[in-house]
Design a protein around this motif. Structure first.
Motif, mmCIF file in Angstrom:
data_model
loop_
_atom_site.group_PDB
_atom_site.id
_atom_site.type_symbol
_atom_site.label_atom_id
_atom_site.label_comp_id
_atom_site.label_asym_id
_atom_site.label_seq_id
_atom_site.Cartn_x
_atom_site.Cartn_y
_atom_site.Cartn_z
ATOM 1 N N PHE A 173 0.870 -1.385 0.064
ATOM 2 C CA PHE A 173 -0.064 0.070 -0.018
ATOM 3 C C PHE A 173 0.720 1.292 0.007
ATOM 4 N N PHE A 174 1.925 1.200 0.633
ATOM 5 C CA PHE A 174 2.836 2.619 0.703
ATOM 6 C C PHE A 174 3.518 2.725 -0.581
ATOM 7 N N ARG A 175 3.571 1.641 -1.482
ATOM 8 C CA ARG A 175 4.451 1.755 -2.649
ATOM 9 C C ARG A 175 3.354 2.368 -3.633
ATOM 10 N N ALA A 176 2.146 1.923 -3.344
ATOM 11 C CA ALA A 176 1.051 2.344 -4.435
ATOM 12 C C ALA A 176 0.657 3.866 -3.894
ATOM 13 N N ALA A 177 0.649 4.130 -2.894
ATOM 14 C CA ALA A 177 0.618 5.647 -2.406
ATOM 15 C C ALA A 177 1.765 6.422 -2.925
ATOM 16 N N LEU A 178 2.799 6.120 -2.949
ATOM 17 C CA LEU A 178 3.943 6.904 -3.584
ATOM 18 C C LEU A 178 3.711 7.140 -5.146
ATOM 19 N N PHE A 179 3.067 6.206 -5.522
ATOM 20 C CA PHE A 179 3.037 6.235 -7.254
ATOM 21 C C PHE A 179 1.649 7.070 -7.566
ATOM 22 N N ILE A 180 0.843 7.463 -6.753
ATOM 23 C CA ILE A 180 -0.483 8.211 -6.878
ATOM 24 C C ILE A 180 -0.245 9.434 -7.690
ATOM 25 N N GLN A 223 1.800 9.943 -9.986
ATOM 26 C CA GLN A 223 1.876 9.811 -11.505
ATOM 27 C C GLN A 223 0.303 9.422 -12.150
ATOM 28 N N VAL A 224 -0.529 8.843 -11.393
ATOM 29 C CA VAL A 224 -1.809 8.554 -12.014
ATOM 30 C C VAL A 224 -2.532 9.708 -12.103
ATOM 31 N N LEU A 225 -2.618 10.636 -11.218
ATOM 32 C CA LEU A 225 -3.449 11.680 -11.654
ATOM 33 C C LEU A 225 -3.082 12.375 -12.711
ATOM 34 N N SER A 226 -4.472 13.259 -13.082
ATOM 35 C CA SER A 226 -4.328 14.149 -13.987
ATOM 36 C C SER A 226 -3.507 15.304 -13.988
ATOM 37 N N THR A 257 8.840 17.469 -9.602
ATOM 38 C CA THR A 257 9.357 16.557 -9.011
ATOM 39 C C THR A 257 8.415 15.579 -8.269
ATOM 40 N N TRP A 258 7.467 16.002 -7.542
ATOM 41 C CA TRP A 258 6.358 15.281 -6.764
ATOM 42 C C TRP A 258 5.593 14.464 -7.866
ATOM 43 N N VAL A 259 5.377 14.909 -9.157
ATOM 44 C CA VAL A 259 4.566 14.063 -9.897
ATOM 45 C C VAL A 259 5.464 12.916 -10.747
ATOM 46 N N GLN A 260 6.770 13.284 -10.710
ATOM 47 C CA GLN A 260 7.622 12.282 -11.760
ATOM 48 C C GLN A 260 8.457 11.199 -10.818
ATOM 49 N N TYR A 261 8.643 11.553 -9.332
ATOM 50 C CA TYR A 261 9.495 10.536 -8.772
ATOM 51 C C TYR A 261 8.774 9.273 -8.505
ATOM 52 N N CYS A 319 9.657 7.068 -11.433
ATOM 53 C CA CYS A 319 11.053 6.424 -11.396
ATOM 54 C C CYS A 319 11.276 5.407 -10.504
ATOM 55 N N MET A 320 10.419 5.688 -9.310
ATOM 56 C CA MET A 320 10.680 4.506 -8.009
ATOM 57 C C MET A 320 9.999 3.074 -8.520
ATOM 58 N N VAL A 321 8.989 3.136 -9.414
ATOM 59 C CA VAL A 321 8.314 1.829 -9.736
ATOM 60 C C VAL A 321 9.325 1.331 -10.881
#
Length: 323
Positions: A122-129, A131-134, A184-188, A191-193
């Protein structure tokens, strides 16, 4: 002559017709599977690019007859101080949109690959959010967060740092870094995934051998993880650099290139020339220049990473031979 005639007879078969090899038959049939994708790519990518290149040599407002102007639009691109300033802003944003996300993604991927706690998925998915948002949603949300009376300034005042509270997107000195921080907040997360996927493919025995030699977490990361992630780093840099240079949504929906021209980038001028000033020729010329700039920077990054990879491979072979 007899050998040649006999060979032709064997190839031609009993009816005198040349047989197609199975490889040729398979290659033609495989084209049928990719034909829809090629057609789509040609109609919606290649054709518009060709039209843009053609339009860049004309003075055209989209309504009247286009007038040939030669290379005047390209001369305007390279001689206009505001456009040169916009290109400089794009290069500054490369640090926020490419370098920082890759660095943060590497640190997070290295840490998450070693941590074993409940709820880590869940923590990994939250960090990826992010990138998913418009991009529009992200821009509107951060515009509210960074406002003069927004939560960021309220938090600074709550901890006694009210002296540095400001209108982050409305200040000439802080607008560009603030927009960069949003990128930076959008793209990291992307990269993490990518890096987490690469770490999964690394042989675990390498880490076990390094631990037996007394290597710590930092040394393991530098000696094993980082070299193994070069393909993923290359992909991440290409995606982030492309996003940085063509970025429009975040900047337009937060600052519209302002205050003044402090956050203006080429994509903003392309939009203004094409849809507000009706100067489609100049907008097309700037778009062509921006596309070439992206290709050049991405190509240089790939060459640099490939050379480092080749040098590292040669040094490992030499060290192995020396042992």
């Amino acid at each position: 002559m007899a050998v040649t005639t006999a060979t032709r007879a064997v190839v031609a078969g009993p009816r005198g017709r040349r047989r197609r090899s199975p490889a040729t038959a398979y290659s033609w049939s495989s084209l049928l599977y990719v034909a829809p994708a090629l057609l789509f790519f040609g109609v919606f990518v290649i054709y518009p690019i060709c039209i843009s290149v053609q339009t860049s040599f004309y003075a055209y407002d989209g309504l009247t007859v286009a007038t040939p102007v030669g290379a005047a639009n390209y001369v305007a691109v390279f001689t206009d101080p505001s456009l040169r300033e916009a290109l400089l802003h794009s290069l500054v944003l490369l640090v926020f949109y490419a370098a920082l996300p890759v660095a943060i993604g590497l640190v997070l991927a290295g840490a998450l690959s070693r941590i074993r706690i409940y709820g880590l998925t869940f923590f990994r998915a939250a960090l990826f959010i992010p990138q998913v948002l418009s991009s529009v949603v992200v821009a509107v949300a951060w515009r509210g967060l960074l406002a003069t009376d927004g939560p960021v300034n309220d938090a600074l005042r709550a901890v006694g740092l009210g002296s540095i509270a400001t209108s982050w997107l409305g200040n000439f000195d802080t607008a560009l870094p603030a927009v960069g921080a949003i990128g930076t907040w959008v793209q990291y997360g992307l990269c993490m995934v990518l890096f987490l996927g690469g770490i999964v493919g690394i042989d675990r025995s390498l880490y076990e051998a390094a631990r037996l030699d007394g290597a710590g977490a930092v040394r393991e990361f530098r000696a094993i993880t980082l070299p193994a992630l070069r393909p993923q780093i290359s992909i991440a840099l290409i995606l982030c650099i492309t996003f940085a240079l063509r970025n429009f949504d975040i900047i337009w929906n937060t600052t519209r290139g302002g205050p003044g021209t402090s956050t203006a980038v080429p994509s903003v001028y392309i939009y203004q020339d094409a849809f507000q000033n009706r100067a489609l020729g100049q907008a097309s010329a700037l778009a062509v220049v921006l596309t070439l700039l992206i290709l050049v920077i991405v190509g240089l990054v790939q060459l640099a990473l490939r050379e480092r990879s080749d040098v590292g491979a040669r040094s490992r072979r030499h060290s192995g031979g020396a042992r």
